[in-house]
Design a protein around this motif. Structure first.
Motif, PDB file in Angstrom:
ATOM      1  N   ASP A 125       1.026  -0.935  -0.337  1.00 19.97           N
ATOM      2  CA  ASP A 125       0.046   0.294   0.111  1.00 19.97           C
ATOM      3  C   ASP A 125       1.242   1.239  -0.184  1.00 19.97           C
ATOM      4  O   ASP A 125       1.698   1.425   1.206  1.00 19.97           O
ATOM      5  N   PRO A 126       0.979   2.302  -1.059  1.00 21.04           N
ATOM      6  CA  PRO A 126       1.414   3.357  -1.082  1.00 21.04           C
ATOM      7  C   PRO A 126       1.367   4.380   0.116  1.00 21.04           C
ATOM      8  O   PRO A 126       2.522   4.755   0.173  1.00 21.04           O
ATOM      9  N   THR A 127       0.529   4.753   0.676  1.00 21.68           N
ATOM     10  CA  THR A 127       0.096   4.940   1.675  1.00 21.68           C
ATOM     11  C   THR A 127       1.022   4.843   2.885  1.00 21.68           C
ATOM     12  O   THR A 127       1.357   5.805   3.918  1.00 21.68           O
ATOM     13  N   LEU A 128       1.019   3.152   3.384  1.00 27.96           N
ATOM     14  CA  LEU A 128       2.545   3.148   4.412  1.00 27.96           C
ATOM     15  C   LEU A 128       3.812   3.737   4.344  1.00 27.96           C
ATOM     16  O   LEU A 128       4.183   4.330   5.507  1.00 27.96           O
ATOM     17  N   SER A 129       4.147   4.434   3.342  1.00 31.53           N
ATOM     18  CA  SER A 129       5.262   5.249   3.344  1.00 31.53           C
ATOM     19  C   SER A 129       5.235   6.471   3.580  1.00 31.53           C
ATOM     20  O   SER A 129       6.081   7.680   3.720  1.00 31.53           O
ATOM     21  N   GLN A 168       8.297  -3.468  -3.597  1.00 31.71           N
ATOM     22  CA  GLN A 168       8.025  -2.730  -4.212  1.00 31.71           C
ATOM     23  C   GLN A 168       7.246  -2.045  -3.216  1.00 31.71           C
ATOM     24  O   GLN A 168       6.023  -2.740  -3.524  1.00 31.71           O
ATOM     25  N   SER A 169       6.401  -1.077  -4.172  1.00 32.18           N
ATOM     26  CA  SER A 169       5.581  -0.223  -3.952  1.00 32.18           C
ATOM     27  C   SER A 169       4.453  -0.496  -5.056  1.00 32.18           C
ATOM     28  O   SER A 169       5.115  -0.500  -6.238  1.00 32.18           O
ATOM     29  N   ASP A 170       3.205   0.093  -4.072  1.00 34.53           N
ATOM     30  CA  ASP A 170       2.165  -0.495  -5.265  1.00 34.53           C
ATOM     31  C   ASP A 170       2.644   1.013  -6.412  1.00 34.53           C
ATOM     32  O   ASP A 170       1.907   1.003  -7.480  1.00 34.53           O
ATOM     33  N   LEU A 171       2.492   1.899  -5.910  1.00 36.36           N
ATOM     34  CA  LEU A 171       3.731   3.286  -6.670  1.00 36.36           C
ATOM     35  C   LEU A 171       4.155   3.155  -8.222  1.00 36.36           C
ATOM     36  O   LEU A 171       3.826   3.103  -8.989  1.00 36.36           O
ATOM     37  N   ALA A 172       5.517   2.178  -7.849  1.00 33.82           N
ATOM     38  CA  ALA A 172       5.975   1.794  -9.021  1.00 33.82           C
ATOM     39  C   ALA A 172       4.853   0.910  -9.434  1.00 33.82           C
ATOM     40  O   ALA A 172       5.001   0.809 -11.120  1.00 33.82           O
ATOM     41  N   GLY A 204      -3.906   1.537  -4.049  1.00 29.99           N
ATOM     42  CA  GLY A 204      -3.944   0.990  -4.748  1.00 29.99           C
ATOM     43  C   GLY A 204      -4.623   1.500  -5.836  1.00 29.99           C
ATOM     44  O   GLY A 204      -3.872   1.726  -7.743  1.00 29.99           O
ATOM     45  N   LEU A 205      -5.492   1.214  -6.472  1.00 27.24           N
ATOM     46  CA  LEU A 205      -6.898   1.587  -7.145  1.00 27.24           C
ATOM     47  C   LEU A 205      -6.424   3.734  -7.334  1.00 27.24           C
ATOM     48  O   LEU A 205      -6.429   4.184  -8.490  1.00 27.24           O
ATOM     49  N   SER A 206      -6.348   4.122  -6.410  1.00 30.64           N
ATOM     50  CA  SER A 206      -5.649   5.215  -6.372  1.00 30.64           C
ATOM     51  C   SER A 206      -4.053   6.056  -6.802  1.00 30.64           C
ATOM     52  O   SER A 206      -4.494   7.168  -7.473  1.00 30.64           O
ATOM     53  N   ALA A 207      -3.111   5.188  -6.734  1.00 24.41           N
ATOM     54  CA  ALA A 207      -2.682   5.141  -7.020  1.00 24.41           C
ATOM     55  C   ALA A 207      -2.403   4.911  -8.727  1.00 24.41           C
ATOM     56  O   ALA A 207      -2.334   5.923  -9.643  1.00 24.41           O
TER      57      ALA A 207
END
Length: 766
Positions: A125-129, A141-145, A175-178
């Motif tokens: 989940d990207p928001t965990l960063s 790897q983050s879902d942002l990548a 993930g959908l938001s990213a």
């Protein structure tokens, strides 16, 4: 000799004991994850292997034993929190996991409160960063990548809209938001969202997929948790949605699932045929090959009950990263200590076996986080180091394609190089342009077994035809109008519109809606406004592109620029004996004769004293002076020039004669062969200064006053018509005077004549 060796061994043991007397005998780390899951089964075996390897390596922890305390989170945030409390009671220096992003959100807050690093190998989940979780570190790897790679795949194939099937939890929604953000950067969009509950209810999946069949897009992106039963695709296959014209793109959950289900039965490959997915790229190395061989051997011996996936490799490297960081921490701080904060007074918790008053804060937790973030070593997964988001630096993704024979790789993606058919590590050694023809992938088998790329769009079952407004004209009906008898819409603009539709790779249903009564030309401003008011979806016709209209609607690219049109009579050339004098005006003839005389006089002055040809009786000299320049037109002069100045004058004179001769010949030819058009109007200035009538089919208000004041709208252009057609309809010649203003409404709106404005049918007499 033996006594000496024993003495030496005892001395070495004593020195080691002295050297390491300040180090703890053991250190505890925790692991909270779901044991019975696709990722958890591989991670459990990998972490046990890593702990064993760390304890056997004398260069790591240097005699301090690493203990791993594991608790089952069962993919539940509540149970995951209990597991986190249970391992924290044991005084762990770090927690590995959890693998679920939803559980990680809860456990991260517990870890932050006690300042214990939380290192996850699978929570993407990207928001965990974010800064909300300062003690959370991601060794995957983050879902942002991943969503950047997915958006690039969609853009690479030219698809404009997608449908997303996602898990309705923190992992799926974020993930959908990213993905939505990345698609928006490329001017693409998510047209339909299909949220799924974590229970994966079969009826729910069936209903959602059935609902999506009525919309137009056929590109599906699936972002869910690993599912060994592959329920989404079995239902899609049953609904005949794994056939031609469909596109199925999946995130790395599918590769993790298939890698773990080794071997995969042939039925699953048949159902998944044509699916394109991502797999986290792990570069080939001797360490990776040795680890894979070791894993296969353990599978054969029954020590590993699952296949190896990328998350298992990341879990193995995570234990090593934590062990190396703890080793450095102990070298600096000599020990790992925990302390109770001020005003810490909690009673025992009954029933769940958790003693909250035993939970202590890790005094050096922040320092251990900093050490972890500075990690830089080569593991089984490659070079492990972190970026500013506390995630490992992305190594890119493998692009995989599932066919009936198995899984095949069709290329690679990295954030630096984009798409390629060679690994990203190989591209670092040579120049590679991310935005060039170097971008390519291998051959892909799409759903239905086809190799041609699907267009990703069909006419939806519930699609309403486009409402196309067309002006029902009373004049110039050849452009567009409705026939009174058959009510058929036809005209040149309609032909252009239908021809343009042939270039669209799919059918576009539409229906023409006439606008106007047919007795007079309709108001074009009102017609355009009806598009803005959603009465019509589009308008086809001779619609001028003017400033006020461009503020409310978008126009197609005009294929003809309008101009000021002047209707002028044809002056037929009349043959007469003096026609040869017409190419030059009287002034020009006089200037030419004067030039002959002047040149003759100049040559005589320059040659008289040095050239015998220019001497003699006065009568002879006068005749020579006059005939010298004239005879140059037809033949070589009898008199030769001697003076250098005379020769220079002759060169200039011969060049001037060539220009005069060529101009005269061209003008005389034009007079005798080309029909002449004449008009007293020479431009916009003469039009404003005079009182010539201006004709309009639909006269704008106060147009004449605006014209006289010089308030013509600049840059007017015509949208679906050609001015060259007017000469065909009128069967006459036109003068197109290019000005800064252009026609409003239609061809022939500005017609100028010397006297009265006549109907179009009367213009043929000119």
């Amino acid at each position: 000799m033996k006594k000496f060796m024993v003495l030496h061994l005892l001395t070495w043991i004593w020195l080691c004991g002295v050297a390491h007397s300040g180090r703890p005998a053991s250190v505890n780390i925790g692991a909270v994850f779901s044991f019975d899951s696709i990722i958890g089964r591989a991670a459990k075996t990998a972490m046990e292997m890593a702990v064993s390897d760390v304890n056997e390596d004398p260069t790591v922890l240097m005699g301090t034993k690493l203990n791993l305390i594991m608790k089952d989170a069962m993919c539940n945030a509540f149970l995951g929190s209990i597991g986190a409390f249970q391992v924290l009671e044991k005084g762990v220096a770090a927690i590995i996991g959890p693998q679920s992003s939803a559980v990680a959100h809860t456990v991260s807050q517990i870890a932050d409160a006690l300042q214990v690093p939380l290192v996850s190998y699978a929570a993407t989940d990207p928001t965990l960063s974010s800064l909300q979780f300062p003690f959370f570190i991601r060794t995957t790897q983050s879902d942002l990548a991943q969503m950047t790679a997915m958006a690039d795949i969609i853009d690479f194939h030219g698809w404009k809209e997608v449908i997303v099937v996602f898990l309705d939890d923190d992992y799926g929604r974020n993930g959908l938001s990213a993905l939505s953000d990345e698609l928006e950067k490329r001017k693409l969009k998510i047209s339909y969202k299909l949220p799924l509950s974590i229970k994966f209810d079969l009826d729910e999946i069936t209903n959602l997929l059935n609902q999506s069949k009525v919309v137009g897009p056929r590109v599906y992106v699936v972002h869910v948790n690993p599912d060994p039963r592959l329920r989404i695709f079995f239902i899609a296959h049953k609904l005949q949605m794994m056939a031609k014209d469909y596109v199925w793109l999946v995130t790395d959950w599918l590769s993790a699932t298939l890698d773990s289900l080794s071997p995969v039965n042939q039925t699953s490959f048949s159902v998944l045929q044509g699916v394109v997915g991502l797999r986290q790229h792990i570069p080939d190395s001797s360490k990776k090959r040795a680890f894979v061989s070791r894993w296969i051997k353990m599978q054969k011996e029954g020590l590993a009950n699952t296949g190896l996936n990328s998350y298992g490799i990341y879990a193995y490297d995570t234990v090593w990263a934590v062990a190396r960081a703890i080793d450095i921490f102990i070298k600096v701080h000599n020990n790992i200590t925990f302390s109770l904060p001020d005003n810490y007074n909690l009673s025992h918790t009954v029933g769940i076996g958790i003693l909250l008053d035993k939970l202590k804060i890790f005094a050096g937790g922040s320092d251990l986080v900093d050490i972890l973030l500075q990690s830089n070593f080569t593991g089984v997964s490659g070079q492990l180091h972190f970026n500013s988001d506390r995630s490992i630096v992305s190594g890119g993704y493998d692009i995989i394609n599932v066919n009936q024979m198995g899984i095949s790789g069709v290329g690679f993606w990295s954030n630096n190089s984009g798409f390629s058919v060679v690994p990203p590590t190989a591209l670092k050694k040579r120049k590679y342009n991310r935005f060039s023809q170097d971008q390519k992938l291998g051959k892909v088998i799409w759903p239905g077994g086809v190799t041609d790329q699907p267009r990703g769009w069909v006419i939806a079952d519930n699609t309403k035809p486009l409402r196309i407004g067309v002006p029902k004209r009373a004049s110039f009906v050849e452009f567009v109008t409705e026939l009174p008898d058959s009510h058929q819409i036809q005209g040149y603009c309609i032909d252009v519109f239908k021809k343009a539709l042939e270039f669209i790779p799919y059918e576009v249903p539409f229906v023409f809606k006439p606008f106007g009564n047919g007795k007079e030309n309709p108001n074009y401003d009102a017609l355009v406004k009806m598009v803005d008011e959603n009465v019509y979806d589009a308008v086809v016709g001779d619609i001028a592109i003017v400033t006020n209209r461009t503020m409310i609607v978008d126009f197609s690219q005009p294929f003809a620029s309008s101009s000021l049109v002047i209707v002028a009579p044809i002056n037929k050339a009349r043959s007469n004996a003096w026609v040869f004098l017409q190419p030059f005006t009287a002034d020009m003839w006089c200037a030419t004769a004067a030039s002959f005389l002047v040149v003759g006089v100049v040559i005589w002055i320059l040659e008289h004293r040095v050239n015998n040809d220019f001497r003699g009786p006065p009568k002879k000299q006068l005749l020579t002076m006059l005939m010298f320049s004239l005879s140059t037109l037809f033949k070589k002069n009898q008199e030769d020039t001697v003076s250098s100045l005379s020769k220079m004058v002759m060169i200039v004179w011969l060049f001037l004669l060539m220009v005069i001769t060529a101009s005269y010949t061209a003008s005389l030819t034009s007079i005798l062969t080309v029909e002449q058009l004449s008009s007293p109007i020479t431009g916009i200035d003469s039009l404003i200064a005079s009182n010539w009538p201006i004709g309009f089919q639909v006269p704008p208000r106060n147009m004449l006053q605006h014209l006289r004041r010089g308030h013509l709208v600049e840059g007017w252009q015509l949208s679906l018509m050609s001015f060259h057609m007017l000469s065909y309809f009128c069967q006459m010649k036109l003068i197109l005077v290019l000005l800064d203003s252009h026609l409003p409404e239609a061809v022939g709106d500005l017609l100028f004549k010397e006297s009265l404005l006549l109907p179009l049918t009367c213009l043929q007499q000119f």
